[in-house]
Design a protein around this motif. Structure first.
Motif, PDB file in Angstrom:
ATOM      1  N   ASP A   1       0.871  -1.188   0.000  1.00 42.44           N
ATOM      2  CA  ASP A   1       0.000   0.000   0.000  1.00 42.44           C
ATOM      3  C   ASP A   1       0.903   1.231   0.000  1.00 42.44           C
ATOM      4  OD1 ASP A   1      -1.987  -1.874   0.392  1.00 42.44           O
ATOM      5  OD2 ASP A   1      -2.509  -1.193   2.407  1.00 42.44           O
ATOM      6  N   VAL A   2       0.642   2.159  -0.893  1.00 45.87           N
ATOM      7  CA  VAL A   2       1.457   3.373  -0.993  1.00 45.87           C
ATOM      8  C   VAL A   2       0.568   4.598  -0.785  1.00 45.87           C
ATOM      9  CG1 VAL A   2       2.952   4.780  -2.470  1.00 45.87           C
ATOM     10  CG2 VAL A   2       3.089   2.283  -2.589  1.00 45.87           C
ATOM     11  N   ASP A   3       0.892   5.411   0.224  1.00 47.45           N
ATOM     12  CA  ASP A   3       0.181   6.675   0.436  1.00 47.45           C
ATOM     13  C   ASP A   3       0.713   7.719  -0.536  1.00 47.45           C
ATOM     14  OD1 ASP A   3      -1.125   5.434   2.502  1.00 47.45           O
ATOM     15  OD2 ASP A   3      -0.035   6.472   4.098  1.00 47.45           O
ATOM     16  N   ARG A   4      -0.194   8.530  -1.065  1.00 50.31           N
ATOM     17  CA  ARG A   4       0.201   9.584  -2.018  1.00 50.31           C
ATOM     18  C   ARG A   4      -0.415  10.902  -1.536  1.00 50.31           C
ATOM     19  NH1 ARG A   4       2.466  10.000  -7.746  1.00 50.31           N
ATOM     20  NH2 ARG A   4       2.765  12.235  -7.573  1.00 50.31           N
ATOM     21  N   PRO A   5       0.289  11.624  -0.645  1.00 49.27           N
ATOM     22  CA  PRO A   5      -0.305  12.819  -0.016  1.00 49.27           C
ATOM     23  C   PRO A   5      -0.687  13.918  -0.991  1.00 49.27           C
ATOM     24  CG  PRO A   5       1.725  12.154   1.104  1.00 49.27           C
ATOM     25  CD  PRO A   5       1.630  11.325  -0.128  1.00 49.27           C
ATOM     26  N   ASP A   6       0.125  14.141  -2.026  1.00 41.57           N
ATOM     27  CA  ASP A   6      -0.151  15.272  -2.923  1.00 41.57           C
ATOM     28  C   ASP A   6      -1.440  15.083  -3.707  1.00 41.57           C
ATOM     29  OD1 ASP A   6       1.179  13.167  -4.255  1.00 41.57           O
ATOM     30  OD2 ASP A   6       1.774  14.493  -5.887  1.00 41.57           O
ATOM     31  N   ARG A  19      -0.844   5.917   8.778  1.00 45.19           N
ATOM     32  CA  ARG A  19      -1.100   5.589   7.372  1.00 45.19           C
ATOM     33  C   ARG A  19      -2.460   6.114   6.935  1.00 45.19           C
ATOM     34  NH1 ARG A  19       3.037   4.410   4.714  1.00 45.19           N
ATOM     35  NH2 ARG A  19       1.858   3.053   3.314  1.00 45.19           N
ATOM     36  N   ARG A  34      13.871   2.428 -13.664  1.00 44.55           N
ATOM     37  CA  ARG A  34      14.061   1.200 -12.879  1.00 44.55           C
ATOM     38  C   ARG A  34      14.378   0.006 -13.774  1.00 44.55           C
ATOM     39  NH1 ARG A  34      14.097   4.940  -9.946  1.00 44.55           N
ATOM     40  NH2 ARG A  34      13.486   5.019  -7.749  1.00 44.55           N
ATOM     41  N   PHE A  91       8.868  -0.378  -9.961  1.00 42.65           N
ATOM     42  CA  PHE A  91       9.226   0.431  -8.800  1.00 42.65           C
ATOM     43  C   PHE A  91       9.067  -0.347  -7.499  1.00 42.65           C
ATOM     44  CE2 PHE A  91       8.676   3.875 -11.804  1.00 42.65           C
ATOM     45  CZ  PHE A  91       9.681   4.749 -11.426  1.00 42.65           C
ATOM     46  N   ASN A  95      11.740  13.362  -6.570  1.00 47.18           N
ATOM     47  CA  ASN A  95      10.454  12.763  -6.188  1.00 47.18           C
ATOM     48  C   ASN A  95      10.711  11.709  -5.114  1.00 47.18           C
ATOM     49  OD1 ASN A  95       7.499  11.759  -8.048  1.00 47.18           O
ATOM     50  ND2 ASN A  95       8.047  11.163  -5.983  1.00 47.18           N
ATOM     51  N   PHE A 104      10.333   8.793  -2.682  1.00 49.99           N
ATOM     52  CA  PHE A 104       9.529   7.578  -2.794  1.00 49.99           C
ATOM     53  C   PHE A 104      10.063   6.520  -1.836  1.00 49.99           C
ATOM     54  CE2 PHE A 104       8.869   3.402  -5.001  1.00 49.99           C
ATOM     55  CZ  PHE A 104       7.499   3.346  -4.823  1.00 49.99           C
ATOM     56  N   PRO A 148       9.653   2.572  -1.038  1.00 50.19           N
ATOM     57  CA  PRO A 148       9.052   1.335  -1.538  1.00 50.19           C
ATOM     58  C   PRO A 148       8.895   0.243  -0.484  1.00 50.19           C
ATOM     59  CG  PRO A 148      11.376   1.359  -2.090  1.00 50.19           C
ATOM     60  CD  PRO A 148      11.104   2.623  -1.306  1.00 50.19           C
ATOM     61  N   ALA A 171       5.384   2.506   2.834  1.00 47.79           N
ATOM     62  CA  ALA A 171       5.495   3.027   1.476  1.00 47.79           C
ATOM     63  C   ALA A 171       4.707   4.320   1.282  1.00 47.79           C
ATOM     64  CB  ALA A 171       5.022   1.972   0.482  1.00 47.79           C
ATOM     65  N   VAL A 172       5.358   5.263   0.619  1.00 46.01           N
ATOM     66  CA  VAL A 172       4.744   6.562   0.351  1.00 46.01           C
ATOM     67  C   VAL A 172       5.418   7.175  -0.870  1.00 46.01           C
ATOM     68  CG1 VAL A 172       6.326   7.815   1.898  1.00 46.01           C
ATOM     69  CG2 VAL A 172       4.078   8.769   1.427  1.00 46.01           C
ATOM     70  N   ASP A 173       4.650   7.949  -1.620  1.00 45.82           N
ATOM     71  CA  ASP A 173       5.157   8.685  -2.778  1.00 45.82           C
ATOM     72  C   ASP A 173       4.790  10.144  -2.551  1.00 45.82           C
ATOM     73  OD1 ASP A 173       5.632   9.893  -5.225  1.00 45.82           O
ATOM     74  OD2 ASP A 173       4.738   8.286  -6.418  1.00 45.82           O
ATOM     75  N   LEU A 174       5.796  10.993  -2.340  1.00 37.78           N
ATOM     76  CA  LEU A 174       5.517  12.401  -2.013  1.00 37.78           C
ATOM     77  C   LEU A 174       5.325  13.264  -3.248  1.00 37.78           C
ATOM     78  CD1 LEU A 174       7.874  13.022   1.059  1.00 37.78           C
ATOM     79  CD2 LEU A 174       5.478  12.294   1.009  1.00 37.78           C
ATOM     80  N   GLY A 175       5.455  12.696  -4.439  1.00 34.97           N
ATOM     81  CA  GLY A 175       5.213  13.453  -5.666  1.00 34.97           C
ATOM     82  C   GLY A 175       6.411  14.283  -6.092  1.00 34.97           C
ATOM     83  N   LYS A 176       6.304  14.840  -7.290  1.00 35.55           N
ATOM     84  CA  LYS A 176       7.428  15.608  -7.851  1.00 35.55           C
ATOM     85  C   LYS A 176       7.677  16.869  -7.045  1.00 35.55           C
ATOM     86  CE  LYS A 176       7.299  17.910 -11.803  1.00 35.55           C
ATOM     87  NZ  LYS A 176       7.209  18.154 -13.260  1.00 35.55           N
ATOM     88  N   GLU A 208      13.880   6.374  -1.774  1.00 35.74           N
ATOM     89  CA  GLU A 208      14.465   6.484  -3.103  1.00 35.74           C
ATOM     90  C   GLU A 208      13.949   7.762  -3.765  1.00 35.74           C
ATOM     91  OE1 GLU A 208      13.299   2.999  -5.236  1.00 35.74           O
ATOM     92  OE2 GLU A 208      14.413   1.642  -3.917  1.00 35.74           O
ATOM     93  N   CYS A 209      14.408   7.998  -4.983  1.00 28.48           N
ATOM     94  CA  CYS A 209      13.854   9.065  -5.811  1.00 28.48           C
ATOM     95  C   CYS A 209      13.293   8.401  -7.063  1.00 28.48           C
ATOM     96  CB  CYS A 209      14.933  10.083  -6.178  1.00 28.48           C
ATOM     97  SG  CYS A 209      14.389  11.332  -7.375  1.00 28.48           S
ATOM     98  N   VAL A 210      12.054   8.731  -7.407  1.00 31.30           N
ATOM     99  CA  VAL A 210      11.445   8.136  -8.602  1.00 31.30           C
ATOM    100  C   VAL A 210      12.271   8.455  -9.840  1.00 31.30           C
ATOM    101  CG1 VAL A 210       9.441   8.305 -10.141  1.00 31.30           C
ATOM    102  CG2 VAL A 210       9.112   8.127  -7.664  1.00 31.30           C
TER     103      VAL A 210
END
Lengths: 175, 105
Positions: free
Chosen positions: A41-46, A96, A157, A164, B56, B58, B60, B65-70, B90-92
């Motif tokens: 599961d990946v959180d995406r705050p933006d 989370r 990648r 990823f 970006n 990231f 994994p 796991a989280v992706d903070l965006g560009k 990491e960085c995307v």
């Protein structure tokens, strides 16, 4: 502009399997929420979403840490809006995000032998192809040009078989 | 910029026990600085893009796991640390950027 044009041309070519390259040859994995394994599961705050990642059980079983992923691997990234407290995402006891039941996108990447042969070398993602569906399994975009972003981003990648998350997950799980 | 970052990290390290700390991580020259972070649950990582290109953030690692965006040059992003454990950042965009984070209670 060069890469999208290349992708459009690739979409007209036939792969070794005989199917046209592009999203049309990636089947929607009906029933994946029950039949696949949710591995991340990946959180995406933006974007105030949570992304749930699934893999088909055969791929999870046969994948080996550090090796290219098996042919037939199907990976799914499923987008959910998250619960909000005002404008801010609500968090659980571990910080989370909490996904709502709504599914807004289902992105699928599938690896099959020879699928990458239709793409130019500077675009090719191994033998992977991509498709973007809605929750009901209807393809959102059939134009290969709409998938240039997938190919470009996943190029970074290449050392993880263009994934990823799953290659890393297998390394963490099995190494 | 480097001095500001060093002061930020030093200030973070002076946070008293039991008090949530803000730990700043820089991205200059496509490297996370520092490359390892020890933190406590309740602390917060602040990623400052002090580089000249986009990044970006990231994570994994399963469970974190989280992706903070560009993140464009000059921009900041935040990652609250609500769970103990170890994870990788990491960085995307740049696959050679790595940061190791360990969070304890």
């Amino acid at each position: 502009m060069r890469r999208p044009i290349s992708l459009a041309l690739a979409g007209l070519l036939l792969s070794a399997s005989g199917a046209a390259a592009g999203p049309e040859r990636v089947a929607f994995p009906a029933g994946y929420q029950d039949g696949f394994v949710r591995y991340l599961d990946v959180d995406r705050p933006d974007r105030k979403i949570k992304r749930l990642f699934y893999v088909n059980p055969a791929a999870l079983e046969t994948a080996k840490a550090g090796d290219p992923l098996p042919d037939g691997t199907v990976l799914i990234m499923e987008d959910h809006p998250v619960e909000l407290d005002g404008e801010a995402p609500r968090r659980d006891a571990e910080g989370r995000f909490i996904a709502t039941p709504e599914v807004t996108n289902v992105f699928v990447m599938e690896k099959q032998p020879g699928w990458g042969e239709a793409y130019p070398a500077d675009t090719r993602n191994g033998d992977w192809d991509y498709a973007w569906f809605d929750a009901a399994g209807t393809l959102k975009h059939s134009d290969p040009e709409r998938y240039a972003g997938c190919f470009n981003c996943h190029q970074s990648r290449a050392g993880r078989d263009f994934t990823f998350t799953f290659f890393k997950y297998v390394e963490d799980l099995k190494r | 910029m480097g001095r500001c970052l060093a002061l930020a990290i030093l200030f973070s390290g002076l946070a008293s026990a039991g008090q949530a700390a803000e730990i700043t991580v820089g991205m200059a020259a496509a490297d996370y600085t520092p490359a390892t972070v020890e933190a406590r649950v309740g602390d917060r990582l602040v990623f400052l893009n002090d580089d000249s290109v986009d990044h970006n953030v990231f994570v994994p690692t399963a469970g974190h796991a989280v992706d903070l965006g560009k993140q464009v040059p000059g921009a900041r992003s935040e990652l609250p640390l609500g769970k103990a454990g170890a994870f990788e950042v990491e960085c995307v965009i740049h696959p050679d950027m790595h940061l190791q984070v360990r969070v304890v209670r």
